[in-house]
Design a protein around this motif. Structure first.
Motif, PDB file in Angstrom:
ATOM      1  N   ILE A 231      -1.671  19.187   6.651  1.00  0.00           N
ATOM      2  CA  ILE A 231      -1.072  17.867   6.180  1.00  0.00           C
ATOM      3  C   ILE A 231      -0.076  18.203   5.154  1.00  0.00           C
ATOM      4  O   ILE A 231      -0.293  19.030   4.251  1.00  0.00           O
ATOM      5  N   ALA A 232       1.098  17.871   5.265  1.00  0.00           N
ATOM      6  CA  ALA A 232       2.281  17.902   4.384  1.00  0.00           C
ATOM      7  C   ALA A 232       2.114  16.957   3.257  1.00  0.00           C
ATOM      8  O   ALA A 232       1.912  15.747   3.510  1.00  0.00           O
ATOM      9  N   VAL A 233       2.275  17.240   1.967  1.00  0.00           N
ATOM     10  CA  VAL A 233       1.860  16.162   0.764  1.00  0.00           C
ATOM     11  C   VAL A 233       2.976  16.417   0.004  1.00  0.00           C
ATOM     12  O   VAL A 233       3.290  17.338  -0.549  1.00  0.00           O
ATOM     13  N   ILE A 234       3.749  15.309  -0.298  1.00  0.00           N
ATOM     14  CA  ILE A 234       4.907  15.101  -1.063  1.00  0.00           C
ATOM     15  C   ILE A 234       4.543  14.445  -2.349  1.00  0.00           C
ATOM     16  O   ILE A 234       4.082  13.160  -2.393  1.00  0.00           O
ATOM     17  N   ASN A 235       4.939  14.929  -3.187  1.00  0.00           N
ATOM     18  CA  ASN A 235       4.488  14.126  -4.831  1.00  0.00           C
ATOM     19  C   ASN A 235       5.814  13.587  -5.246  1.00  0.00           C
ATOM     20  O   ASN A 235       6.457  13.922  -5.744  1.00  0.00           O
ATOM     21  N   PHE A 236       5.416  12.413  -4.924  1.00  0.00           N
ATOM     22  CA  PHE A 236       6.552  11.064  -5.766  1.00  0.00           C
ATOM     23  C   PHE A 236       5.926  10.584  -6.810  1.00  0.00           C
ATOM     24  O   PHE A 236       6.089   9.173  -7.283  1.00  0.00           O
ATOM     25  N   LEU A 237       4.871  10.940  -7.653  1.00  0.00           N
ATOM     26  CA  LEU A 237       4.142  10.512  -8.779  1.00  0.00           C
ATOM     27  C   LEU A 237       4.944  10.150  -9.815  1.00  0.00           C
ATOM     28  O   LEU A 237       4.822   9.354 -10.679  1.00  0.00           O
ATOM     29  N   ASP A 238       6.154  11.071 -10.029  1.00  0.00           N
ATOM     30  CA  ASP A 238       6.955  10.746 -11.109  1.00  0.00           C
ATOM     31  C   ASP A 238       8.414  10.004 -10.827  1.00  0.00           C
ATOM     32  O   ASP A 238       9.249  10.080 -11.638  1.00  0.00           O
ATOM     33  N   ILE A 239       8.328   9.310  -9.539  1.00  0.00           N
ATOM     34  CA  ILE A 239       9.102   8.566  -9.343  1.00  0.00           C
ATOM     35  C   ILE A 239       9.039   7.311  -9.095  1.00  0.00           C
ATOM     36  O   ILE A 239       7.753   7.011  -8.615  1.00  0.00           O
ATOM     37  N   ASP A 240       9.728   6.312  -8.922  1.00  0.00           N
ATOM     38  CA  ASP A 240       9.250   4.919  -8.522  1.00  0.00           C
ATOM     39  C   ASP A 240       9.519   4.555  -7.088  1.00  0.00           C
ATOM     40  O   ASP A 240      10.572   5.352  -6.253  1.00  0.00           O
ATOM     41  N   GLU A 241       8.425   4.068  -6.681  1.00  0.00           N
ATOM     42  CA  GLU A 241       8.433   4.115  -4.922  1.00  0.00           C
ATOM     43  C   GLU A 241       9.595   3.366  -4.593  1.00  0.00           C
ATOM     44  O   GLU A 241      10.119   3.618  -3.338  1.00  0.00           O
ATOM     45  N   SER A 242      10.214   2.582  -5.047  1.00  0.00           N
ATOM     46  CA  SER A 242      11.623   2.080  -4.700  1.00  0.00           C
ATOM     47  C   SER A 242      12.718   2.994  -4.390  1.00  0.00           C
ATOM     48  O   SER A 242      14.155   2.589  -4.014  1.00  0.00           O
ATOM     49  N   GLU A 243      12.713   4.111  -4.926  1.00  0.00           N
ATOM     50  CA  GLU A 243      13.536   5.082  -4.954  1.00  0.00           C
ATOM     51  C   GLU A 243      13.757   5.773  -3.563  1.00  0.00           C
ATOM     52  O   GLU A 243      14.676   6.511  -3.245  1.00  0.00           O
ATOM     53  N   VAL A 244      12.566   5.629  -2.666  1.00  0.00           N
ATOM     54  CA  VAL A 244      12.826   6.264  -1.304  1.00  0.00           C
ATOM     55  C   VAL A 244      12.576   4.903  -0.260  1.00  0.00           C
ATOM     56  O   VAL A 244      11.763   4.110  -0.535  1.00  0.00           O
ATOM     57  N   THR A 245      13.171   5.077   0.725  1.00  0.00           N
ATOM     58  CA  THR A 245      13.110   3.971   1.701  1.00  0.00           C
ATOM     59  C   THR A 245      12.044   4.626   2.884  1.00  0.00           C
ATOM     60  O   THR A 245      11.663   5.737   3.033  1.00  0.00           O
ATOM     61  N   GLN A 246      11.763   3.467   3.362  1.00  0.00           N
ATOM     62  CA  GLN A 246      10.619   3.660   4.740  1.00  0.00           C
ATOM     63  C   GLN A 246      11.486   4.580   5.810  1.00  0.00           C
ATOM     64  O   GLN A 246      10.686   5.530   6.132  1.00  0.00           O
ATOM     65  N   GLU A 247      12.813   4.446   5.807  1.00  0.00           N
ATOM     66  CA  GLU A 247      13.244   5.333   6.740  1.00  0.00           C
ATOM     67  C   GLU A 247      13.398   6.767   6.306  1.00  0.00           C
ATOM     68  O   GLU A 247      13.131   7.627   7.101  1.00  0.00           O
ATOM     69  N   GLN A 248      13.471   6.952   5.056  1.00  0.00           N
ATOM     70  CA  GLN A 248      13.344   8.388   4.508  1.00  0.00           C
ATOM     71  C   GLN A 248      12.011   9.072   4.639  1.00  0.00           C
ATOM     72  O   GLN A 248      11.897  10.274   5.059  1.00  0.00           O
ATOM     73  N   LEU A 249      10.893   8.264   4.350  1.00  0.00           N
ATOM     74  CA  LEU A 249       9.543   8.696   4.394  1.00  0.00           C
ATOM     75  C   LEU A 249       9.384   8.949   5.866  1.00  0.00           C
ATOM     76  O   LEU A 249       8.902  10.291   6.401  1.00  0.00           O
ATOM     77  N   GLN A 250       9.860   8.257   6.834  1.00  0.00           N
ATOM     78  CA  GLN A 250       9.761   8.450   8.270  1.00  0.00           C
ATOM     79  C   GLN A 250      10.616   9.602   8.890  1.00  0.00           C
ATOM     80  O   GLN A 250       9.914  10.448   9.501  1.00  0.00           O
ATOM     81  N   ALA A 251      11.623   9.802   8.177  1.00  0.00           N
ATOM     82  CA  ALA A 251      12.472  10.975   8.733  1.00  0.00           C
ATOM     83  C   ALA A 251      11.780  12.331   8.366  1.00  0.00           C
ATOM     84  O   ALA A 251      11.842  13.213   8.921  1.00  0.00           O
ATOM     85  N   ILE A 252      11.254  12.211   7.060  1.00  0.00           N
ATOM     86  CA  ILE A 252      10.518  13.610   6.546  1.00  0.00           C
ATOM     87  C   ILE A 252       9.430  13.793   7.260  1.00  0.00           C
ATOM     88  O   ILE A 252       9.038  14.969   8.057  1.00  0.00           O
TER      89      ILE A 252
END
Lengths: 294, 294
Positions: free
Chosen positions: A23-44
């Motif tokens: 499983i690839a795990v990306i740590n966005f604990l230090d950013i606000d969830e609004s800084e990334v879009t659904q499309e970005q997460l899907q693309a990753i």
């Protein structure tokens, strides 16, 4: 764009690198969830090419330790088993937490309680709805899997919608060679994510020891190497079948046909209030450790 | 076991993360090749789940800059395009080399000359054998791809064995929806790795601009997002077709149907000795940077 955050690729249900389910795990604990879009997460998630990619965010409430969002290459999931165990492992390492024994994961399926005991990470399943399926559908799956089930399979909604089917023994399960073209068509038509096939290890030293396989050809991965939500589905199915009256452990081996050697412990726990809960435990090991640049 | 070495996952044929074709690159430059087995390399390549995983080793001779071994989830390849460009990018970063303009990669297909020019990495193809194929095989591919080719396709051995086929225009290529079940059966029977489909961009500002797609369902990846060896195959095929007498650049777009946006420049170069050589160039960007533990 240009954001660089911590990244881990964790191998789940194993203590030996490359023998479990990654499983690839990306740590966005230090950013606000609004800084990334659904499309970005899907693309990753498309790009990593793994069965699932998960994203750690700050939780919405302090009763949770973290929020987890889980994506396949096709869509976001409410819950998934091996991503939950692998992401908990990654969370503990990212936050350098070596003492936690219990945590709560926030995800679309709700609050997921987790325990950590000598490296073994266990989650309590939030979803385990049981539903019968028609004889016609069962016959179809017998044909695509090329074997006979020993009792009627059922549909288990454990995040994904798994059909659980038992065959005579572990060897029969291990040797199954599905017709994936037929199975793809059937699972699509029936709106099932796939089939969990299991067979008991008749000569195992541990009672309730099973060989399991997870076929999910619709999701671009013909066979999932080691499957957490599938093991919840199997435990719930066995409870319906055998009506265990005491807390029961099911040990599951999976992945041998794919060169893996996954180990899952699924527990059917009789709570003090008389209810039954389902728990899945496994080890996890970080194989890739670094940073990802968006 | 327990060995930890540098790791990168590089996106190739793009300057924008997640828009190209990923390659996992493992840096074994500081160990002896005998310290890892074929089985270990294969297990890593299965686990990353990418179309290819490549391994950098010390070269066998000082005329090479490094040795590259490239694995799919099924086997080791003599050569592959996007892994070569991505691994060169990784090599330059691993060795903190910011000034190299030419390198030589050692791999099973032989010595591969590479040039680096303002971030654009280009390799000279070692393999580009051209071979006709039978009308019967062509008709089969037309049926599985659901369209008509405008000239007879050919077999190009550029590492993988690609069948190259041209359709009327870029749109026809972009819109193709192969029957992957049929295509899998045909490529298996014909011992082809897959089909490179291309159509010219009729209104493009750049002459010789093509939309390309790479279908290789046998290799567990129905469609390769952006394909280096496929672009060598296309350039060699176009040379056979149009008999270019001067050095010619072919610009290729690929991956749109998979949410990618890959850009390849394939060059047909007329050498001073009268021979013709084939070169493929693209950008690459490191997306994941860290370490891997075996």
């Amino acid at each position: 764009m240009g954001l660089t955050v911590p990244f881990k690729q964790v191998d789940v249900f194993t203590e030996v690198p490359f023998k479990g389910n990654p499983i690839a795990v990306i740590n966005f604990l230090d950013i606000d969830e609004s800084e990334v879009t659904q499309e970005q997460l899907q693309a990753i998630a498309i790009w990593t090419n793994l069965s699932e990619t998960s994203f750690l965010f700050k939780p919405s409430d302090e009763k949770y330790d973290y929020k987890l969002r889980i994506f396949t290459s096709l869509s976001e999931l409410p819950f998934a088993g091996h991503p939950t165990i692998g992401s908990c492992k990654a969370f503990l390492e990212f936050t350098q937490n070596t003492t936690a024994t219990s945590l709560v994961q926030e995800c679309r399926a709700g609050a997921i309680p987790l325990t950590v005991n000598e490296g073994l990470i266990s989650f309590k399943a939030a979803l385990f709805d049981f539903e019968g399926i028609s004889d016609e559908v069962i016959t179809g799956y017998e044909q695509s899997l090329g074997l006979k089930f020993i009792v009627a399979p059922a549909l288990l909604r454990t995040g994904p919608n798994w059909v659980v089917a038992l065959v005579e023994d572990a060897e029969t399960c291990f040797n199954a060679n599905p017709n994936f073209t037929m199975l793809t068509e059937q699972t699509k038509q029936n709106k099932h994510c796939g089939v969990i096939l299991a067979g008991v290890k008749k000569n195992a030293s541990i009672k309730n020891s099973y060989e399991m396989r997870a076929f999910s050809p619709l999701d671009k991965v013909d066979e999932d190497p080691v499957c957490g939500s599938g093991s919840v589905a199997l435990a719930r199915y066995l409870q319906e079948l055998y009506k265990f009256e005491e807390t029961t452990k099911i040990t599951i081996s999976q992945g041998g046909r794919l060169g893996r050697d996954g180990h899952i412990v699924a527990s059917i726990i009789k709570e003090t209030d008389g209810s039954t809960s389902y728990h899945v435990a496994g080890h996890a090991i970080t194989v890739v450790n670094g940073k990802i640049t968006l």
